[in-house]
Design an enzyme around this catalytic site. Structure first.
Site: not given
Ligand SMILES: *Cc1c(COP(=O)(O)O)cnc(C)c1O
Length: 470
Positions: A113-114
């Site tokens: 998700k980063d």
């Protein structure tokens, strides 16, 4: 590039407009009017590009209302060696010829998700700067999303983050990733309740239109189009890394929950990237696997959702799925609205016997599910055979991916988190703890900063009113 809503409104909106809104005004999700189509010349030109340069080329197609120089500056700030540990950003590991793992989880919170969130942080700051305003982000998290959002937004002048989390329900590692942040613009509200309580409160606060407007409440959830667009990039990067020439087919195996990651792969395929199969893997919460096997989409009740050892895929319904179904129904917004009415009324819809069902076959998807036992077996097998340690979510993807592997078609399995995040299951599989990346050794021992609260919308609102950016 103009955007429209899956529920029919052709709003003529641009990237900057859909960036800051959650749902479209008619309750649908923002979609590009058409997917950009690439030719052989573009693929050839893109193959040697660095990650930030490739991100610029891909995102430019979706965000053509942003000044080119600004977009370039945004991607070069989002995708650095400093944040992602290596210059490739998403390095490809080859286990054996034709079998690869694409490392998407080398960012600040060790989960994929980063990648989208770092871009979203840059995009928000840019948009708010141009508008001369600020935003207060309100979110709920069961683990990965919250920490990823906080690490992307920390220290940003025009943004504050209010993140609701269920007190005592996350792994100590996940909790520490959020609570150890000391930045003045990050507020962790630990609620005495479960994740659903957190989510209900976010809904309740957003339902108060006056409060929402007054405090400029924003969101970072996975339906945000900018997150999808940023995820399209690594399908290209992974494709180039796994092939010698453009035109060779590649299949991707994707551990899936809210259908955001694999939907980005579908967008890349729709743009002309030679993806043969999009192999969707679920855990025991198999609502998506059931759909691709049967043509029936049946969402689960909260009580039916099982807590598993790949917790980031424990979902009752898949929030991005509507975008894909919109394409299946030939972008007929009336038909789509009917399906979602059926979903609200009966908890399910059935595409069998329709044109939409026939369209599934041509869209590249196949699916399977994985259990706790499969996860342990896969972690052991991949470690034993290749000396490579994978996390539980990645293991689900590999298990289903191998089921569909074809000779002569490279299989790229997406690594969505590092094993250090899910140490308990690694211990169960291998009898030892996973190694921690540098800098994370004493994470849980750092001083923590959070506010403990009852799961009460009025209390949360009062807290936001006291601390919000003006
Ligand atoms: C969020 C997440 C997933 C699921 O991704 P979707 O985009 O919701 O399908 C899988 N694995 C990990 C580790 C995640 O954090």
């Amino acid at each position: 590039m103009r955007y429209l809503s899956t529920r029919g409104a052709a709003s003529g909106q641009r990237f900057s407009d859909v960036l800051l809104e959650g749902l479209a005004p008619d309750g649908g999700l923002a979609m590009p009017e058409a997917y950009p189509m690439l030719g052989a010349a573009e693929l050839a030109r893109w193959r040697p590009l660095s990650y930030p340069d490739l991100a610029y080329e891909v995102l430019r197609l979706f965000a053509d209302d942003l000044p080119a120089g600004d977009l370039r500056a945004m991607v070069s700030r989002a995708y650095t060696r400093e944040l992602f540990g290596c210059a490739e950003i998403t390095p490809l590991r080859t286990l054996e010829p034709g079998l690869h793992i694409l490392g998407l989880s080398n960012g600040p919170t060790l989960a994929f998700k980063d990648i989208a969130m770092q871009f979203l942080g840059q995009a928000f700051e840019h948009a708010l700067g141009r508008a001369g305003t600020t935003m207060n982000i309100l979110g709920a998290t069961s683990g990965d999303t919250g920490s990823s959002a906080e690490h992307a937004m920390r220290g940003k002048q025009r943004l504050a983050v209010f993140m609701l989390s269920p007190h005592g329900k996350m792994s100590p590692f996940q909790a520490a990733q959020m609570y150890a942040l000391q930045d003045a613009n990050i507020f962790n509200l630990a609620l005495r309740g479960v994740f659903d309580d957190c989510q209900d409160i976010v809904k309740a606060v957003n339902g108060d239109a006056e409060f929402k407007l007054r405090y400029r409440i924003g969101a970072v959830n996975s339906i945000n189009w900018a997150r999808i667009a940023a995820q399209v990039v690594y399908y290209f990067k992974g494709y180039f890394a796994a092939t010698r020439g453009n035109g060779e087919p590649v299949s991707f195996a994707v551990p899936s929950g809210n259908f955001g990651n694999i939907y980005a792969g579908y967008v890349a395929r729709s743009m002309g990237l030679p993806i043969r199969r999009l192999i969707l893997a679920t855990n025991e919460n198999d609502v998506l696997d059931e759909f691709f096997r049967s043509g029936v989409y049946r969402v689960r009740k909260t009580a039916e959702v099982r807590q598993t050892s790949s917790p980031s895929m424990d979902i009752s319904k898949a929030s991005n799925f509507e975008r894909y179904v919109f394409d299946l129904v030939g972008r007929d917004a009336g038909w789509l609205a009917m399906l979602w009415q059926a979903l609200d009324a009966h908890g399910a819809f059935d595409l069998r016997g329709t044109r939409a069902f026939d369209a599934i076959a041509g869209s590249g998807f196949v699916s399977g599910s994985s259990s706790h036992r499969d996860r342990l077996d896969t972690i052991r097998a991949i470690h034993g055979r290749y000396g490579c340690l994978v996390d539980t979510h990645t293991a689900d993807g590999i298990k289903v991916g191998l089921q569909y592997r074809e000779p002569d078609v490279p299989l790229v399995c997406l690594e969505t988190a590092l094993p250090a995040k899910f140490a308990a299951t690694i211990r169960e599989a291998l009898g030892r703890d996973p190694e921690r990346p540098q800098g994370f050794e004493a994470l849980e021992a750092l001083p923590q900063r959070f506010t403990l609260m009852e799961p009460d919308a009025a209390e949360v609102k009062a807290f936001i009113a006291r601390h919000a950016l003006t």
